[in-house]
Structures are given as C-alpha cells and as structure tokens.
Design a protein around this motif. Sequence first.
Motif, short mmCIF file in Angstrom:
data_model
loop_
_atom_site.label_atom_id
_atom_site.label_comp_id
_atom_site.label_asym_id
_atom_site.label_seq_id
_atom_site.Cartn_x
_atom_site.Cartn_y
_atom_site.Cartn_z
N ARG A 67 34.55 13.25 15.45
CA ARG A 67 34.05 11.95 15.93
C ARG A 67 33.09 12.14 17.11
O ARG A 67 32.15 11.38 17.26
CB ARG A 67 35.22 11.06 16.36
CG ARG A 67 35.94 10.49 15.17
CD ARG A 67 36.98 9.47 15.54
NE ARG A 67 37.40 8.77 14.34
CZ ARG A 67 36.81 7.69 13.87
NH1 ARG A 67 35.79 7.16 14.50
NH2 ARG A 67 37.23 7.11 12.76
N ARG B 12 32.35 10.85 8.97
CA ARG B 12 33.21 9.66 8.88
C ARG B 12 34.39 9.92 7.95
O ARG B 12 35.54 9.64 8.29
CB ARG B 12 32.38 8.49 8.37
CG ARG B 12 32.78 7.17 8.98
CD ARG B 12 31.82 6.08 8.61
NE ARG B 12 31.24 6.25 7.28
CZ ARG B 12 30.26 5.50 6.81
NH1 ARG B 12 29.73 4.56 7.56
NH2 ARG B 12 29.78 5.67 5.59
N TRP B 13 34.10 10.45 6.77
CA TRP B 13 35.17 10.69 5.79
C TRP B 13 36.15 11.73 6.30
O TRP B 13 37.37 11.57 6.20
CB TRP B 13 34.56 11.18 4.46
CG TRP B 13 33.84 10.13 3.69
CD1 TRP B 13 33.61 8.83 4.09
CD2 TRP B 13 33.26 10.25 2.39
NE1 TRP B 13 32.90 8.17 3.13
CE2 TRP B 13 32.68 9.01 2.07
CE3 TRP B 13 33.16 11.29 1.48
CZ2 TRP B 13 32.01 8.79 0.87
CZ3 TRP B 13 32.50 11.08 0.28
CH2 TRP B 13 31.94 9.84 -0.03
N ARG B 16 38.43 10.54 9.15
CA ARG B 16 39.49 9.65 8.66
C ARG B 16 40.61 10.43 7.96
O ARG B 16 41.78 10.15 8.16
CB ARG B 16 38.90 8.63 7.68
CG ARG B 16 38.22 7.48 8.39
CD ARG B 16 37.68 6.50 7.40
NE ARG B 16 36.86 5.50 8.05
CZ ARG B 16 36.05 4.67 7.41
NH1 ARG B 16 35.96 4.73 6.10
NH2 ARG B 16 35.34 3.78 8.07
#
Lengths: 269, 120
Positions: A67, B12-13, B16
């Motif tokens: 992130r 993003r994937w 997550r």
Amino acid sequence: MDILSFLLLFAGGLFAGTLGSLLGLGGGIILVPFLTLVMGLPMHQAIATSITAVIATSTAGASMNVRRKTVNIRLGMVLETATVAGAIGGGLTATLLSGTTLTRTFAVLMVIVAAFMLWRSRFHSSTPWGGKGVIPGTFFDEATGETVEYSVHRLPAAMAVSLLAGNISGLLGVGGGIFKVPAMHLVCGMPLKAATATSNFMIGVTAAASAFIYFAHGYLNPTVTSAAILGVLAGSFLGVWLSTKIETRSLSWIFIGVLLFVAIQLFSR
Amino acid sequence: MTSSSNTFLAERWIARILRGGIVLSVMFIVAGLFLMTIQDGSNIPPTVHPSLSDLLLTASTPSGLASALMVIGLVLLMFTPFLRVLAAVLAFSVEREWKYVVAALLVLLMLIGEMVFAFR
C-alpha cells in the motif's frame, strides 16, 4: 499444551518478533534456537514452526508495504522464480537430513549471520545509482518527503543471491533477508527501503514453498505453531514501534554476542 | 491501460489478498487456541498428517475441533502467498505485461508442482 507452555511459546515468539524487527532480521534466526534449546522441540518441527511464522510476518508486513508502494512487485515476481526454486530444493533436502545435521548447519548459519551483522554495521544507506537499469520503481519516502526513482542493476547477481537465500530459507526455516537486502542495495543499487520491502514481500512466497513440504511430512505442530505465530506477529509490530524509541546499534553488538553463544550451544548438542 | 495503472491494479489486489489472508488465518488460530484453553489441550496431537478426511474426523470430536481450527488457520496462512501470486498473474495479464505474467506463472507452477510432489 498447558497454559504455561502456551505463555512461554507466545513470549518466545514475541521476543523473536521484536528483536527480529528491531535488528532488521527475520524472527527465524531467534525462534528456531528458542524452540529447540528452551522448548525441547525436534529440529524439523522447530524449522516448520519458524517457516510458518515467517509467512505470517512477511504477509502482515507486505500488506502494508504494498500500500505504501515501497515494494517493487515486478522485481519481486522475477526474483521469486529463483527464491522459490531454492526454497523447494532446501525444503526437500531438509527432509533427508538428520536433526543433528540440521542443528549444526543452523549453528553455522548463526555464525555467518553474526559476521554479516558486523559487516553491515560498516555500511550506510546510500542514494540509488544513476544510469539505465531494468525494472524501474518509484516510491514516496515519508522520512525525507521526496519521491525516489530508481532502477535495478546487475539483475543476474540478484537472481544468484535470491537462489541461495531461498535455499537457506527452505533448509533452515529463516527468511533470508539478511543476505538479499544488502545484495539488492549494494550490488543492484536499490534504495534500502525498497530493497527491504521487496525482500520482505518475496519471503512469504519463498517460505510457503517449503512450508508445505514440512506440513506434508507431519512436522507441523498446530498448537506450538499457533502460539508462536501470535507472539511473533505481536513482536514484529512492537519492534516497529520500538525502533523509533531506542538506539539499535548497541543492541546489535549484544545480539552478535548472543548469536555466537547460542551457535556454540547448538553445535555442542 | 498504462504501466503505472497496471502496477496500481496489482498493488490493490495483492494488498487486499495479503490483508484478508492474515486476518482470516489469525481469526481461526485464535479461535482454536481459545477452544483449546477451555478444553483439555493434552488431547491435541503434537503433529498433524494432512488429509481432508483426517481433518474432518478430528473436527467431529469436541476436543479435536480446536486442533482443526488451528490447522485451517495455518493452511489459510500458507495458501495466502499462493493467492497473491495468482493475483499477480491475473493483474499483469489484464495489463498485458507478458514477461511478468510468465515470471508469476513460473512461480505458481513451481508452487503447485511442489505441493503435488509433497502430498503424493
């Protein structure tokens, strides 16, 4: 397992996770000797526990680093072809070796890690190299407030170190970041933060490659591993928090001494 | 799509999957340890030979449920990196970055091959 054993395993994991995080090592180099010398676990079970704990800390850390965009996912995928191949070889080799041989090999690794820590204390974070490399990356450095751009040099050398680190990981249940991070930083010219985050990202897949081998051979003790994982996870977060509060240089010197002492204990078993 | 949007998709994937995997596995592990502490923990076998039938058999007994929950948590944890490699294959395929698709596929094939070999 009684409550005292659970608390002892949790405390051991907490100690390994905290110290590992503070000193930039995985917890495995601390957890494996703890499980064998203090908890009396057979070496193969200790390695199986450690390698599963390594997956947990890598997964938790990587979820945050991805992130923050400090992980170079493309480079990670390329180097994982080498680390996974090495880890599978290491895991399969470990199932063929006796506990005594593995214990002595681990003791040798501890001496090598102590030497690496001594050598590592001499170099400081440098700026990324200029020139045209491959697999470029960009991230925002919160400490300096600047966007850092870099590319990777000498990829074959990084592949060779990754293969070796993966092999050691699979064989002895450690992450192998102690070898990969200096190589990616000093040999490939990556910024230290990107090298550390990308190495941590790769460690999860590398560890999973050999963890299933130990699991399939019945070396995974669910209660011991569960208690240790919770401790290591809590410790890795505690270590990150403590790293901003305490000076780790003197801690490194103490730890080098402890590594050598424990290596002698393991070797004389 | 551009290269930067591709990285964003993969990031993003993967983020997550990693977060979901660790949270879910820790939930199972904590549930198993909690059950173990309120039951007689000495009934839990020291090691588990993994087969689905063994797991179901173990879970069907009151004292075995704690062990089964912990094993499920540990297996979920071990599968999380597999899933993130699969996510990388898909994300790089969507963005047509074929050399990284090949690298991720190679990793995935090695992992699957190793699992098949280990559990044969």
